[in-house]
Enzyme design. Structure first.
Site, short mmCIF file in Angstrom:
data_model
loop_
_atom_site.label_atom_id
_atom_site.label_comp_id
_atom_site.label_asym_id
_atom_site.label_seq_id
_atom_site.Cartn_x
_atom_site.Cartn_y
_atom_site.Cartn_z
CB CYS A 96 40.97 37.48 44.51
SG CYS A 96 41.42 36.55 45.22
CG HIS A 97 43.94 35.55 41.17
ND1 HIS A 97 43.92 35.82 42.61
CD2 HIS A 97 45.81 36.49 40.25
CE1 HIS A 97 45.39 35.94 42.73
NE2 HIS A 97 46.52 36.54 41.68
#
Length: 177
Positions: free
Chosen positions: A109-110
């Site tokens: 994800c991030h």
């Protein structure tokens, strides 16, 4: 073969499933999993970056585990977690040592944001949450919109995924690393 796996998170803002699912599934697969935070305090998880969820325990501080050799280091996402992790010099140092030792790093994800500040993004083929695509490309990475990307460039393995919907493929790639 069982692996020694380190999951690194900050104490707040970690997407619940991106922390809990890899920890639980990798343990079920027989791997030794340690969760470390900068202070050793537990992780306040969130759902969708907005809603507080439950608190997940940490096993150690990053400095306590820093000298160990882990087969894989896993970085869960969550916007706030990743933003805090990317500027943490202890996290940067352990990731640089992991890559220099030719060992794997996995980020979802991030979390690939952290690779930028640790200067590990250049020449890597990876994926992430779409909002950080340009940041990663500007740092010299090649970005793809796929559920999981495994890259061996630079003499160390990078495993990346986009979001919680890719967790099954992400955990499988870590298991096979």
């Amino acid at each position: 073969m069982a692996k020694n796996i380190l999951v690194i998170s900050t104490e707040f803002g970690t997407e619940r499933d991106e922390l809990t699912v890899p920890v639980e599934k990798l343990k079920e697969l027989g791997h030794q999993v340690t969760v470390a935070t900068p202070t050793g305090k537990p992780v306040q998880t969130v759902l969708g970056d907005k809603d507080w969820d439950f608190v997940f325990p940490a096993d150690a501080t990053i400095q306590e585990v820093g000298a160990e050799k882990f087969d894989v280091i896993v970085l869960p996402g969550g916007t706030v977690n990743a933003d805090q992790a990317r500027i943490n010099t202890d996290i940067q140092a352990i990731l640089k040592a992991q890559a220099a030792g030719g060992r794997a790093i996995a980020a979802i994800c991030h979390a690939p944001w952290v690779l930028i500040d640790a200067t590990l993004a250049p020449k890597k083929n990876l994926t992430s949450y779409t909002s950080i695509k340009i940041d990663l490309e500007n740092a010299g990475a090649q970005w793809s919109d796929v559920p999981v990307k495994v890259c061996n460039a630079g003499d160390w393995k990078l495993i990346t995924s986009r979001n919680p919907g890719d967790l099954e493929e992400f955990v499988a790639a870590i298991d096979q690393a």
